[in-house]
Design a protein around this motif. Structure first.
Motif, PDB file in Angstrom:
ATOM      1  N   ALA A 196       0.836  -1.207   0.000  1.00  0.00           N
ATOM      2  CA  ALA A 196       0.000   0.000   0.000  1.00  0.00           C
ATOM      3  C   ALA A 196       0.872   1.259   0.000  1.00  0.00           C
ATOM      4  N   VAL A 197       1.958   1.243   0.773  1.00  0.00           N
ATOM      5  CA  VAL A 197       2.875   2.385   0.782  1.00  0.00           C
ATOM      6  C   VAL A 197       3.490   2.544  -0.600  1.00  0.00           C
ATOM      7  N   ALA A 198       3.926   1.448  -1.201  1.00  0.00           N
ATOM      8  CA  ALA A 198       4.523   1.505  -2.540  1.00  0.00           C
ATOM      9  C   ALA A 198       3.522   2.062  -3.555  1.00  0.00           C
ATOM     10  N   GLU A 199       2.273   1.682  -3.437  1.00  0.00           N
ATOM     11  CA  GLU A 199       1.252   2.173  -4.361  1.00  0.00           C
ATOM     12  C   GLU A 199       1.017   3.677  -4.172  1.00  0.00           C
ATOM     13  N   ARG A 200       1.033   4.142  -2.920  1.00  0.00           N
ATOM     14  CA  ARG A 200       0.865   5.578  -2.686  1.00  0.00           C
ATOM     15  C   ARG A 200       2.054   6.364  -3.240  1.00  0.00           C
ATOM     16  N   VAL A 201       3.262   5.818  -3.082  1.00  0.00           N
ATOM     17  CA  VAL A 201       4.445   6.479  -3.650  1.00  0.00           C
ATOM     18  C   VAL A 201       4.317   6.518  -5.166  1.00  0.00           C
ATOM     19  N   ARG A 202       3.890   5.408  -5.754  1.00  0.00           N
ATOM     20  CA  ARG A 202       3.707   5.349  -7.209  1.00  0.00           C
ATOM     21  C   ARG A 202       2.723   6.429  -7.664  1.00  0.00           C
ATOM     22  N   SER A 203       1.633   6.582  -6.923  1.00  0.00           N
ATOM     23  CA  SER A 203       0.639   7.609  -7.263  1.00  0.00           C
ATOM     24  C   SER A 203       1.244   9.007  -7.208  1.00  0.00           C
ATOM     25  N   ARG A 204       2.031   9.295  -6.160  1.00  0.00           N
ATOM     26  CA  ARG A 204       2.679  10.607  -6.059  1.00  0.00           C
ATOM     27  C   ARG A 204       3.653  10.814  -7.219  1.00  0.00           C
ATOM     28  N   ARG A 205       4.371   9.751  -7.597  1.00  0.00           N
ATOM     29  CA  ARG A 205       5.309   9.842  -8.723  1.00  0.00           C
ATOM     30  C   ARG A 205       4.567  10.166 -10.013  1.00  0.00           C
ATOM     31  N   LEU A 206       3.462   9.488 -10.249  1.00  0.00           N
ATOM     32  CA  LEU A 206       2.696   9.708 -11.473  1.00  0.00           C
ATOM     33  C   LEU A 206       2.024  11.086 -11.488  1.00  0.00           C
ATOM     34  N   GLU A 207       1.618  11.591 -10.316  1.00  0.00           N
ATOM     35  CA  GLU A 207       1.054  12.950 -10.245  1.00  0.00           C
ATOM     36  C   GLU A 207       2.059  13.975 -10.747  1.00  0.00           C
ATOM     37  N   ARG A 208       3.339  13.707 -10.531  1.00  0.00           N
ATOM     38  CA  ARG A 208       4.399  14.615 -10.973  1.00  0.00           C
ATOM     39  C   ARG A 208       4.850  14.311 -12.402  1.00  0.00           C
ATOM     40  N   ASN A 209       4.270  13.249 -12.968  1.00  0.00           N
ATOM     41  CA  ASN A 209       4.624  12.812 -14.322  1.00  0.00           C
ATOM     42  C   ASN A 209       6.103  12.413 -14.414  1.00  0.00           C
ATOM     43  N   TRP A 210       6.601  11.774 -13.337  1.00  0.00           N
ATOM     44  CA  TRP A 210       7.982  11.314 -13.289  1.00  0.00           C
ATOM     45  C   TRP A 210       8.050   9.849 -13.668  1.00  0.00           C
ATOM     46  N   LEU A 268      12.675   9.243 -10.577  1.00  0.00           N
ATOM     47  CA  LEU A 268      12.534   9.242  -9.123  1.00  0.00           C
ATOM     48  C   LEU A 268      13.689   8.488  -8.471  1.00  0.00           C
ATOM     49  N   ALA A 269      14.091   7.376  -9.055  1.00  0.00           N
ATOM     50  CA  ALA A 269      15.233   6.630  -8.515  1.00  0.00           C
ATOM     51  C   ALA A 269      16.470   7.510  -8.501  1.00  0.00           C
ATOM     52  N   SER A 270      16.676   8.250  -9.554  1.00  0.00           N
ATOM     53  CA  SER A 270      17.828   9.148  -9.638  1.00  0.00           C
ATOM     54  C   SER A 270      17.757  10.231  -8.566  1.00  0.00           C
ATOM     55  N   GLY A 328      18.603   8.862  -5.290  1.00  0.00           N
ATOM     56  CA  GLY A 328      19.962   8.351  -5.157  1.00  0.00           C
ATOM     57  C   GLY A 328      20.047   6.846  -5.064  1.00  0.00           C
ATOM     58  N   MET A 329      19.185   6.151  -5.795  1.00  0.00           N
ATOM     59  CA  MET A 329      19.207   4.686  -5.775  1.00  0.00           C
ATOM     60  C   MET A 329      19.158   4.149  -7.193  1.00  0.00           C
ATOM     61  N   PRO A 330      19.621   2.929  -7.384  1.00  0.00           N
ATOM     62  CA  PRO A 330      19.547   2.334  -8.722  1.00  0.00           C
ATOM     63  C   PRO A 330      18.087   2.151  -9.158  1.00  0.00           C
ATOM     64  N   PRO A 331      17.810   2.320 -10.444  1.00  0.00           N
ATOM     65  CA  PRO A 331      16.432   2.139 -10.926  1.00  0.00           C
ATOM     66  C   PRO A 331      15.849   0.763 -10.582  1.00  0.00           C
ATOM     67  N   ALA A 332      16.677  -0.274 -10.605  1.00  0.00           N
ATOM     68  CA  ALA A 332      16.182  -1.626 -10.287  1.00  0.00           C
ATOM     69  C   ALA A 332      15.698  -1.705  -8.838  1.00  0.00           C
ATOM     70  N   THR A 333      16.372  -1.006  -7.948  1.00  0.00           N
ATOM     71  CA  THR A 333      15.963  -0.983  -6.541  1.00  0.00           C
ATOM     72  C   THR A 333      14.610  -0.307  -6.405  1.00  0.00           C
ATOM     73  N   TYR A 334      14.436   0.799  -7.126  1.00  0.00           N
ATOM     74  CA  TYR A 334      13.157   1.493  -7.065  1.00  0.00           C
ATOM     75  C   TYR A 334      12.043   0.647  -7.687  1.00  0.00           C
ATOM     76  N   ARG A 335      12.324   0.003  -8.814  1.00  0.00           N
ATOM     77  CA  ARG A 335      11.307  -0.853  -9.454  1.00  0.00           C
ATOM     78  C   ARG A 335      10.872  -1.973  -8.512  1.00  0.00           C
ATOM     79  N   ARG A 336      11.834  -2.575  -7.784  1.00  0.00           N
ATOM     80  CA  ARG A 336      11.496  -3.637  -6.821  1.00  0.00           C
ATOM     81  C   ARG A 336      10.582  -3.075  -5.729  1.00  0.00           C
TER      82      ARG A 336
END
Length: 111
Positions: free
Chosen positions: A23-37, A42-44, A47-55
């Motif tokens: 649920a936390v991951a989904e809320r973060v995803r929603s905030r990311r999409l609101e910013r059109n990122w 967002l991973a950049s 300061g984390m690798p994109p694969a870490t953020y995708r996981r």
């Protein structure tokens, strides 16, 4: 292998920790999409690798430091301010009972 009390408690609540993480991951995803990122952007910023953020977005798995860095990147670090704050009381009786018990400096013996 003998099961401990904490194992039994976790079995009672089932997948609650996993569903909270997702649920936390989904809320973060929603905030990311609101910013059109993108996930990569967002991973950049965090300061984390994109694969870490995708996981994180797919499984809810991230370190606490990683989650804080994501919150900073989104400008939402203040959401952590109330995490594990002192208890609030519903009525005066609860407050009086709490004042009778002294604040512990360390935990008791777990035998």
């Amino acid at each position: 292998m003998e099961r401990s009390l904490s194992d039994n408690i976790l079995s009672l609540i089932g997948n609650a920790p996993d569903s909270i993480l997702l649920a936390v991951a989904e809320r973060v995803r929603s905030r990311r999409l609101e910013r059109n990122w993108t996930q990569k952007l967002l991973a950049s910023k965090a300061g984390m690798p994109p694969a870490t953020y995708r996981r994180f977005e797919s499984k809810g798995e991230v370190s606490l430091r990683g989650l804080l860095m994501i919150a900073f990147a989104l400008g939402m670090e203040n959401n952590f301010a109330d995490l594990f704050t002192k208890r609030s009381y519903e009525n005066i009786d609860e407050l009086m009972a709490a004042e009778k018990t002294k604040e512990r400096k360390r935990g008791g013996r777990n035998e």
